[in-house]
Design an enzyme around this catalytic site. Structure first.
Site, PDB file in Angstrom:
ATOM      1  N   CYS A 164      11.071  26.339 -55.829  1.00  0.00           N
ATOM      2  CA  CYS A 164       9.854  25.868 -56.473  1.00  0.00           C
ATOM      3  C   CYS A 164       8.895  27.441 -56.082  1.00  0.00           C
ATOM      4  CB  CYS A 164       9.618  24.544 -56.394  1.00  0.00           C
ATOM      5  SG  CYS A 164       7.780  24.859 -55.973  1.00  0.00           S
ATOM      6  N   GLU A 208      -1.598  23.401 -53.495  1.00  0.00           N
ATOM      7  CA  GLU A 208      -3.059  23.917 -53.411  1.00  0.00           C
ATOM      8  C   GLU A 208      -4.057  23.662 -53.274  1.00  0.00           C
ATOM      9  OE1 GLU A 208      -2.368  23.377 -58.296  1.00  0.00           O
ATOM     10  OE2 GLU A 208      -0.859  24.661 -58.083  1.00  0.00           O
ATOM     11  N   GLY A 266       6.458  20.283 -66.675  1.00  0.00           N
ATOM     12  CA  GLY A 266       7.916  19.609 -65.808  1.00  0.00           C
ATOM     13  C   GLY A 266       8.015  18.034 -66.332  1.00  0.00           C
ATOM     14  N   HIS A 283       5.484  27.635 -55.529  1.00  0.00           N
ATOM     15  CA  HIS A 283       4.901  27.700 -54.518  1.00  0.00           C
ATOM     16  C   HIS A 283       5.242  27.660 -53.609  1.00  0.00           C
ATOM     17  CE1 HIS A 283       2.698  26.279 -57.806  1.00  0.00           C
ATOM     18  NE2 HIS A 283       1.382  25.710 -56.884  1.00  0.00           N
ATOM     19  N   CYS A 317       9.205  30.754 -63.803  1.00  0.00           N
ATOM     20  CA  CYS A 317       8.255  29.709 -63.899  1.00  0.00           C
ATOM     21  C   CYS A 317       9.851  28.922 -63.755  1.00  0.00           C
ATOM     22  CB  CYS A 317       7.329  29.159 -64.977  1.00  0.00           C
ATOM     23  SG  CYS A 317       7.522  27.341 -65.598  1.00  0.00           S
ATOM     24  N   ASN A 318       9.708  27.937 -62.861  1.00  0.00           N
ATOM     25  CA  ASN A 318      11.074  27.297 -62.601  1.00  0.00           C
ATOM     26  C   ASN A 318      11.493  26.484 -64.113  1.00  0.00           C
ATOM     27  OD1 ASN A 318      13.052  27.741 -60.168  1.00  0.00           O
ATOM     28  ND2 ASN A 318      11.113  27.680 -59.602  1.00  0.00           N
ATOM     29  N   ASP A 323       4.234  32.667 -66.669  1.00  0.00           N
ATOM     30  CA  ASP A 323       4.424  31.276 -65.060  1.00  0.00           C
ATOM     31  C   ASP A 323       3.372  29.923 -65.728  1.00  0.00           C
ATOM     32  OD1 ASP A 323       5.295  29.307 -63.303  1.00  0.00           O
ATOM     33  OD2 ASP A 323       3.355  29.638 -62.280  1.00  0.00           O
ATOM     34  N   SER A 324       3.342  28.827 -65.702  1.00  0.00           N
ATOM     35  CA  SER A 324       3.247  27.606 -66.505  1.00  0.00           C
ATOM     36  C   SER A 324       1.898  28.010 -65.528  1.00  0.00           C
ATOM     37  CB  SER A 324       3.477  26.440 -66.146  1.00  0.00           C
ATOM     38  OG  SER A 324       3.830  26.721 -65.154  1.00  0.00           O
TER      39      SER A 324
END
Lengths: 297, 297
Positions: free
Chosen positions: B184, B149, B42, B186, B72-73, B10-11
């Site tokens: 996403c 976050e 992104g 998150h 990671c999308n 993932d990023s």
């Protein structure tokens, strides 16, 4: 009259608040570089930020600038000495002007600084304010940049978030703090909201206004008079290409003295369209002269 | 019993929701790579994202993984074919599993997809859903990631923001949409909040759960039985170093069959401390085995 040529460097769009404040005070040709493909700088190491900033500096110097403004808190906090060392023109960062203006305004010698997490972690403002004899409490406000970029500058959610952050800050800061330093270039767009929330005795100092003042002062010292009436000379002047052929932007008011029209040029490393959309929000007007550039990396 | 070794890329921290969903369903050794120094992806070009993702793939392959999950999308949307081409192990992205599960769940054949701006712009979900015969309305929700976050997953501000976004989405989506796709990584942390807001007939499909299901299915096909009881073999197996010497993490429940303990290893390109802090929020427990790695760039 030869207008000064000012380079403005930021990781993205935030530095446009600094550009706007300067444009209101200082007739000049402005060259804005937004490193939008590599933002945010906040999570990157000092070495990486310095490398990116020096790349941008070289690019802007190739536009024959007389002065470079680092309109990015992270780049200033992490890499200003390295940028100054690498640059061939005078360099102004955003931290010291903000600290200097807070020192002038605060009678209680205690301030609250709000910023991104990266800027708070660097303690660049606390250190600069301490050198001016001020006590500082720093508060990270990570949601404010996304809220500004979403365009919610006058939105009940933003006011609620700002109330939470400022409430937490004021609960922990010295009770006599009388200045709020907006230590992020996005925050001036929230000034009306913040004014509604703050106790009346608290004043706001923002890095855009204070940096514009510092730049005006520097140009004045350089020329020995007001920059509005000055001719700024520089080592690069001989090699300048005429700027007028590319000129769009704000001509001086009709009836003024015959003069070179000031110009605004924008360079970004990511999408031109996204920059234009955000820039309109930051500058309050459409921008045209936006070019994509690729510095690699 | 030899557990499969699963690489997760993932990023940043978002992919931890995928890791969590997999860990609940699939006993395995997990190797998580978060490219935290170069996020967000992104805003970056497909070529850059592919280059970063392939660098991470090489790193994870050096840990002798049997399977790679692109959690990671953005990386899935922009670079999955390039990553598959470069990888020496099977690769699973997050988009197709989410679309497939939405297709199973939706009786009205119409869904709303919420995601970051980058994922919406790529239209990767819309295209994948169309291949399953579903109509999709995509809505960018840029504030939800910063809210997660910030740790405000159960916060009145977040509920208010989610109400605004979902209200806008439902006003424009087909009236008969009966599934909300959380596109996403998150967003699964916001599922309780979203459930409170959504009409009762709407179901939520998230990419974490659906990707975990796809990975379980893939391992099952590979071994011809349940991965829980399987021995996954791979070309890299001969060269494997023993994993137990590095083992921390969850041992299997006492009284279970004698087996290799599963392990969790985390690699990040930026601050280990920041990752640990956020990871605890995503996984609901502290993580220890976090190493900083530098892939350059």
């Amino acid at each position: 009259m030869m207008l000064p040529r000012i380079g403005v460097f930021d990781s993205g769009v935030g530095g446009l608040t600094v550009l706007k404040a300067m444009a209101e005070q200082i007739p000049a040709h402005y060259f804005y570089f937004g490193d939008t493909a590599r933002l945010p700088y906040g999570t990157k190491s000092a070495e990486t930020v310095a490398r990116y900033a020096i790349g941008a500096t070289r690019f802007l110097e190739a536009q024959n600038i007389d002065l470079l403004v680092i309109a990015c808190n992270t780049a200033t906090a992490l890499a200003l000495p390295l940028i100054k060392e690498a640059a061939h023109v005078p360099v102004v960062g955003v931290v010291e002007p903000g600290a200097a203006m807070a020192a002038e305004v605060s009678t209680q010698r205690a301030v609250i600084v709000i910023a991104t997490e990266a800027t708070v972690s660097s303690h660049a403002y606390r250190d600069a304010l301490q050198r001016h004899g001020l006590e500082a409490y720093e508060k990270a406000c990570p949601l404010l940049v996304p809220l500004v970029e979403e365009g919610w500058t006058e939105h009940p959610v933003t006011e609620q978030v700002a109330r939470i952050y400022l409430g937490e800050a004021m609960a922990q800061a010295p009770g006599h703090a009388d200045v709020l330093v907006l230590a992020c270039t996005h925050y001036p767009l929230l000034a009306p909201t913040l004014h509604r929330i703050l106790p009346v005795q608290m004043q706001i100092v923002d890095s855009a206004e204070s940096t514009a003042r510092a730049v005006r002062q520097m140009l004045r010292e350089k020329s020995g008079c007001h920059p509005e009436r000055s001719e700024v000379t520089s080592a690069t002047e001989r090699s300048r290409k005429p700027a007028l052929s590319l000129s769009k932007g704000n001509p001086l008011p009709e009836g003024g003295p015959p003069s070179e029209h000031r110009t605004f040029r924008f360079y970004v490393t990511d999408s031109v369209d996204k920059f234009k959309r955000l820039a309109a929000r930051f500058l309050g007007r459409q921008v045209d002269n936006v070019e994509h550039v690729d510095l690699g990396g």
